[in-house]
Design a protein around this motif. Structure first.
Motif, short mmCIF file in Angstrom:
data_model
loop_
_atom_site.label_atom_id
_atom_site.label_comp_id
_atom_site.label_asym_id
_atom_site.label_seq_id
_atom_site.Cartn_x
_atom_site.Cartn_y
_atom_site.Cartn_z
N GLY A 1 -13.17 -9.60 -6.08
CA GLY A 1 -12.41 -10.70 -6.66
C GLY A 1 -12.28 -10.62 -8.17
O GLY A 1 -11.98 -11.61 -8.82
N ASN A 2 -12.51 -9.45 -8.72
CA ASN A 2 -12.47 -9.27 -10.17
C ASN A 2 -11.57 -8.08 -10.51
O ASN A 2 -11.99 -7.15 -11.19
N SER A 3 -10.35 -8.12 -10.02
CA SER A 3 -9.46 -6.97 -10.18
C SER A 3 -9.07 -6.77 -11.65
O SER A 3 -9.10 -7.69 -12.46
N ILE A 4 -8.73 -5.54 -11.94
CA ILE A 4 -8.32 -5.17 -13.30
C ILE A 4 -6.99 -5.86 -13.61
O ILE A 4 -6.05 -5.81 -12.82
N LYS A 5 -6.92 -6.49 -14.75
CA LYS A 5 -5.72 -7.25 -15.13
C LYS A 5 -4.73 -6.35 -15.85
O LYS A 5 -5.09 -5.39 -16.50
N GLY A 6 -3.45 -6.72 -15.74
CA GLY A 6 -2.40 -6.04 -16.49
C GLY A 6 -1.88 -4.77 -15.88
O GLY A 6 -1.09 -4.07 -16.50
N VAL A 7 -2.28 -4.45 -14.65
CA VAL A 7 -1.79 -3.25 -13.99
C VAL A 7 -0.38 -3.53 -13.48
O VAL A 7 -0.15 -4.49 -12.75
N LYS A 8 0.55 -2.69 -13.87
CA LYS A 8 1.94 -2.86 -13.45
C LYS A 8 2.11 -2.31 -12.04
O LYS A 8 1.58 -1.25 -11.70
N THR A 9 2.89 -3.02 -11.23
CA THR A 9 3.17 -2.56 -9.88
C THR A 9 4.42 -1.68 -9.87
O THR A 9 5.28 -1.83 -10.73
N ALA A 10 4.48 -0.78 -8.94
CA ALA A 10 5.65 0.09 -8.81
C ALA A 10 6.88 -0.77 -8.51
O ALA A 10 6.80 -1.78 -7.80
N GLY A 11 8.00 -0.37 -9.06
CA GLY A 11 9.24 -1.14 -8.92
C GLY A 11 9.60 -1.50 -7.50
O GLY A 11 10.13 -2.58 -7.24
#
Length: 154
Positions: A77-87
């Protein structure tokens, strides 16, 4: 501001989506409930039907790091923030909450009865069906935590 939300099963994901749908919600991120359901559904469908080859190839060099460090954080429940998802996984605007919750529910039902081998995640690799279910629940919790149910006391 995200609220604390831990979901361990896909049944809990649907229960939370139904709660948000029925109570209404306040957004603290950019996506609506419909967009989140669409995004999670698309990732689950790729897990069953296959990811694009380019995505798998790009993920290979990072896989050991992501599996060792990022996956445990997501599951906790502590995922890395700011990771962009693939389009291809970015949902369009204007989706209907009720329709997308229903579509996600149908996908979760399909996933639950899916007996063919699941495709390896581009960044995290192969997992058992049970492990992928937990992964998808944690992934959904990461996004749904940006929606606070209107019936929740703050």
């Amino acid at each position: 501001m995200r609220h604390d939300l831990k979901l361990s099963t896909l049944d809990e994901v649907i229960a939370e989506c139904d709660r948000l749908l029925n109570s209404g919600y306040e957004m603290s991120g950019k996506w609506t409930l419909a967009q989140m359901c669409n995004h999670v559904r698309l990732t689950m469908e790729s897990n069953m039907r296959g990811y694009p080859r380019w995505m798998t190839l790009l993920g290979l060099p990072l896989r050991p790091f992501l599996r060792k460090f990022a996956l445990p954080r997501l599951l906790a429940g502590n995922s890395i923030k700011g990771v962009k998802t693939a389009g291809m996984f970015v949902p369009p605007s204007g989706l209907d909450d009720t329709d997308e919750v229903q579509r996600l529910n149908a996908c979760i039902q399909e996933f639950g009865s899916y007996t063919s081998p699941l495709h390896a995640h581009p960044g995290f690799g192969r997992m058992s069906h049970q492990e992928f279910g937990r992964f998808h629940a944690a992934h959904a919790a990461h996004h749904l935590a940006f929606l606070t149910p209107s019936d929740q006391e703050i």
